[in-house]
Write a protein that holds these residues in place. Structure first.
Motif, PDB file in Angstrom:
ATOM      1  N   VAL A  62       0.857  -1.187   0.000  1.00 50.90           N
ATOM      2  CA  VAL A  62       0.000   0.000   0.000  1.00 50.90           C
ATOM      3  C   VAL A  62       0.892   1.236   0.000  1.00 50.90           C
ATOM      4  CG1 VAL A  62      -1.864   1.216   1.163  1.00 50.90           C
ATOM      5  CG2 VAL A  62      -1.732  -1.280   1.320  1.00 50.90           C
ATOM      6  N   ALA A  63       0.728   2.059  -1.041  1.00 52.39           N
ATOM      7  CA  ALA A  63       1.508   3.300  -1.106  1.00 52.39           C
ATOM      8  C   ALA A  63       1.041   4.254  -0.003  1.00 52.39           C
ATOM      9  CB  ALA A  63       1.332   3.948  -2.473  1.00 52.39           C
ATOM     10  N   ALA A  64       1.931   5.088   0.468  1.00 51.30           N
ATOM     11  CA  ALA A  64       1.657   6.002   1.583  1.00 51.30           C
ATOM     12  C   ALA A  64       0.340   6.767   1.401  1.00 51.30           C
ATOM     13  CB  ALA A  64       2.811   6.982   1.756  1.00 51.30           C
ATOM     14  N   ALA A  65       0.088   7.242   0.184  1.00 48.07           N
ATOM     15  CA  ALA A  65      -1.107   8.057  -0.066  1.00 48.07           C
ATOM     16  C   ALA A  65      -2.392   7.276   0.200  1.00 48.07           C
ATOM     17  CB  ALA A  65      -1.103   8.581  -1.500  1.00 48.07           C
ATOM     18  N   ASP A  66      -2.357   5.948   0.021  1.00 50.91           N
ATOM     19  CA  ASP A  66      -3.534   5.110   0.272  1.00 50.91           C
ATOM     20  C   ASP A  66      -3.482   4.465   1.652  1.00 50.91           C
ATOM     21  OD1 ASP A  66      -4.717   5.517  -2.252  1.00 50.91           O
ATOM     22  OD2 ASP A  66      -3.340   4.063  -3.130  1.00 50.91           O
ATOM     23  N   ALA A  67      -2.442   4.802   2.410  1.00 55.27           N
ATOM     24  CA  ALA A  67      -2.310   4.255   3.760  1.00 55.27           C
ATOM     25  C   ALA A  67      -2.602   5.362   4.764  1.00 55.27           C
ATOM     26  CB  ALA A  67      -0.910   3.664   3.952  1.00 55.27           C
ATOM     27  N   TYR A  68      -1.564   5.926   5.395  1.00 55.59           N
ATOM     28  CA  TYR A  68      -1.802   6.969   6.399  1.00 55.59           C
ATOM     29  C   TYR A  68      -1.469   8.362   5.874  1.00 55.59           C
ATOM     30  CZ  TYR A  68      -2.705   3.119   9.470  1.00 55.59           C
ATOM     31  OH  TYR A  68      -3.246   2.000  10.025  1.00 55.59           O
ATOM     32  N   GLN A 102      -7.209  22.989   9.313  1.00 49.01           N
ATOM     33  CA  GLN A 102      -8.558  23.079   8.753  1.00 49.01           C
ATOM     34  C   GLN A 102      -9.633  22.891   9.827  1.00 49.01           C
ATOM     35  OE1 GLN A 102      -6.371  21.467   6.097  1.00 49.01           O
ATOM     36  NE2 GLN A 102      -6.448  23.599   5.444  1.00 49.01           N
ATOM     37  N   GLY A 103      -9.219  22.909  11.086  1.00 47.18           N
ATOM     38  CA  GLY A 103     -10.182  22.759  12.171  1.00 47.18           C
ATOM     39  C   GLY A 103     -10.497  21.318  12.507  1.00 47.18           C
ATOM     40  N   GLU A 104      -9.898  20.384  11.769  1.00 50.06           N
ATOM     41  CA  GLU A 104     -10.157  18.972  12.031  1.00 50.06           C
ATOM     42  C   GLU A 104      -9.369  18.501  13.254  1.00 50.06           C
ATOM     43  OE1 GLU A 104      -8.006  20.272  10.073  1.00 50.06           O
ATOM     44  OE2 GLU A 104      -6.720  18.850   9.028  1.00 50.06           O
ATOM     45  N   MET A 105      -9.884  17.522  13.986  1.00 51.45           N
ATOM     46  CA  MET A 105      -9.175  17.020  15.154  1.00 51.45           C
ATOM     47  C   MET A 105      -8.044  16.098  14.713  1.00 51.45           C
ATOM     48  SD  MET A 105     -10.298  18.527  17.687  1.00 51.45           S
ATOM     49  CE  MET A 105      -9.870  17.693  19.220  1.00 51.45           C
ATOM     50  N   LEU A 106      -6.858  16.389  15.213  1.00 49.05           N
ATOM     51  CA  LEU A 106      -5.693  15.586  14.865  1.00 49.05           C
ATOM     52  C   LEU A 106      -4.992  15.152  16.139  1.00 49.05           C
ATOM     53  CD1 LEU A 106      -4.079  17.736  12.028  1.00 49.05           C
ATOM     54  CD2 LEU A 106      -5.286  15.569  11.739  1.00 49.05           C
ATOM     55  N   MET A 107      -4.267  14.048  16.035  1.00 49.91           N
ATOM     56  CA  MET A 107      -3.434  13.610  17.139  1.00 49.91           C
ATOM     57  C   MET A 107      -2.046  14.211  16.930  1.00 49.91           C
ATOM     58  SD  MET A 107      -3.739  11.885  19.877  1.00 49.91           S
ATOM     59  CE  MET A 107      -4.877  10.505  19.876  1.00 49.91           C
ATOM     60  N   PHE A 108      -1.628  15.034  17.884  1.00 49.61           N
ATOM     61  CA  PHE A 108      -0.300  15.635  17.789  1.00 49.61           C
ATOM     62  C   PHE A 108       0.671  14.916  18.719  1.00 49.61           C
ATOM     63  CE2 PHE A 108      -2.768  18.987  15.912  1.00 49.61           C
ATOM     64  CZ  PHE A 108      -1.899  19.572  15.008  1.00 49.61           C
ATOM     65  N   ARG A 109       1.910  14.805  18.261  1.00 51.42           N
ATOM     66  CA  ARG A 109       2.956  14.148  19.029  1.00 51.42           C
ATOM     67  C   ARG A 109       4.055  15.165  19.300  1.00 51.42           C
ATOM     68  NH1 ARG A 109       6.594  10.765  16.305  1.00 51.42           N
ATOM     69  NH2 ARG A 109       5.393  11.393  14.496  1.00 51.42           N
ATOM     70  N   VAL A 110       4.601  15.142  20.502  1.00 50.70           N
ATOM     71  CA  VAL A 110       5.681  16.073  20.841  1.00 50.70           C
ATOM     72  C   VAL A 110       6.988  15.570  20.212  1.00 50.70           C
ATOM     73  CG1 VAL A 110       7.038  17.085  22.704  1.00 50.70           C
ATOM     74  CG2 VAL A 110       4.572  16.735  23.003  1.00 50.70           C
ATOM     75  N   VAL A 118       7.407  24.320  22.076  1.00 45.89           N
ATOM     76  CA  VAL A 118       7.364  22.879  21.839  1.00 45.89           C
ATOM     77  C   VAL A 118       7.102  22.657  20.364  1.00 45.89           C
ATOM     78  CG1 VAL A 118       6.166  20.745  22.409  1.00 45.89           C
ATOM     79  CG2 VAL A 118       6.460  22.499  24.157  1.00 45.89           C
ATOM     80  N   LYS A 119       7.854  21.724  19.772  1.00 47.39           N
ATOM     81  CA  LYS A 119       7.619  21.379  18.372  1.00 47.39           C
ATOM     82  C   LYS A 119       6.725  20.145  18.321  1.00 47.39           C
ATOM     83  CE  LYS A 119      10.949  21.813  15.151  1.00 47.39           C
ATOM     84  NZ  LYS A 119      12.152  21.371  14.383  1.00 47.39           N
ATOM     85  N   LEU A 120       5.615  20.273  17.595  1.00 46.05           N
ATOM     86  CA  LEU A 120       4.608  19.209  17.515  1.00 46.05           C
ATOM     87  C   LEU A 120       4.491  18.681  16.092  1.00 46.05           C
ATOM     88  CD1 LEU A 120       1.732  20.960  19.487  1.00 46.05           C
ATOM     89  CD2 LEU A 120       3.394  19.299  20.377  1.00 46.05           C
ATOM     90  N   ASP A 121       4.115  17.424  15.972  1.00 45.67           N
ATOM     91  CA  ASP A 121       3.881  16.820  14.662  1.00 45.67           C
ATOM     92  C   ASP A 121       2.465  16.263  14.628  1.00 45.67           C
ATOM     93  OD1 ASP A 121       3.934  15.601  12.230  1.00 45.67           O
ATOM     94  OD2 ASP A 121       5.666  14.314  12.646  1.00 45.67           O
ATOM     95  N   GLY A 122       1.629  16.788  13.724  1.00 43.06           N
ATOM     96  CA  GLY A 122       0.246  16.329  13.582  1.00 43.06           C
ATOM     97  C   GLY A 122       0.087  15.242  12.541  1.00 43.06           C
ATOM     98  N   ASN A 123       1.200  14.816  11.933  1.00 36.16           N
ATOM     99  CA  ASN A 123       1.121  13.710  10.979  1.00 36.16           C
ATOM    100  C   ASN A 123       0.922  12.393  11.728  1.00 36.16           C
ATOM    101  OD1 ASN A 123       1.861  14.730   8.138  1.00 36.16           O
ATOM    102  ND2 ASN A 123       3.445  15.669   9.432  1.00 36.16           N
ATOM    103  N   HIS A 124       0.225  11.478  11.088  1.00 28.74           N
ATOM    104  CA  HIS A 124       0.154  10.118  11.639  1.00 28.74           C
ATOM    105  C   HIS A 124       1.585   9.570  11.677  1.00 28.74           C
ATOM    106  CE1 HIS A 124      -0.618   5.817  11.876  1.00 28.74           C
ATOM    107  NE2 HIS A 124      -1.821   6.129  12.323  1.00 28.74           N
TER     108      HIS A 124
END
Ligand SMILES: [Zn+2]
Length: 161
Positions: A62-68, A102-110, A118-124
């Motif tokens: 599964v290519a990244a675009a069709d995965a996370y 975009q106002g969507e709820m995301l899981m952020f990681r420190v 603090v630098k955060l990453d909202g990517n899966h």
């Protein structure tokens, strides 16, 4: 949703392109079960899985675009530490929900703590990764009325929640 909606149970081992094992259902006794058509698993896996039968063993790439999703640099943000929940005990790899651009709820990681910022990453965590699933289909059955009402599959021994 019609009466044909199926629940598929399968074992999988997930590896990335580098061959590192990221996750496996074989660590638990029971295979993973999902209901079709409700987004319980990533689209790039659900589509090829729909064509398989019980007993089939496949390697599904599964290519990244069709995965996370692809890695979005805009989801890496720097914010004042004081604005975060639990700001005094914050540690790298902590996770919490917050709204994205975009106002969507995301899981952020420190990612990094830099003094008052603090630098955060909202990517899966698996964003940008091409994934390989080694799957074995264990069981296919019709979804129960209860599962259809809940919008997700229940485990082999009944309710999990
Ligand atoms: Zn339920």
């Amino acid at each position: 949703m019609n009466s044909q909606t199926r629940v598929i149970s399968f074992h999988y081992t997930l590896t990335n392109k580098a061959g590192e094992v990221l996750d496996s259902s074989r660590d638990s006794k029971e295979p993973f079960s999902y209901m079709e058509g409700v987004g319980q698993i990533i689209p790039g896996l659900e589509k090829p899985m729909a064509l398989l039968n019980v007993g089939d063993v496949r390697k599904i790439e599964v290519a990244a675009a069709d995965a996370y999703g692809i890695h979005d640099a805009q989801l890496i943000v720097e914010v004042p530490r004081a604005k975060l929940p639990n700001s005094t005990e914050l540690a790298v790899d902590d996770q919490f929900q917050a709204s994205g651009p975009q106002g969507e709820m995301l899981m952020f990681r420190v990612l990094e703590i830099m003094g008052d910022n603090v630098k955060l990453d909202g990517n899966h965590p698996l964003a940008g990764e091409d994934l390989i699933f080694d799957v074995e289909v264990m069981k296919i059955r019709d979804a129960t009325k209860e599962e259809l009402a809940h919008g997700h599959a229940h485990g082999g021994d009944g309710h999990h929640h």
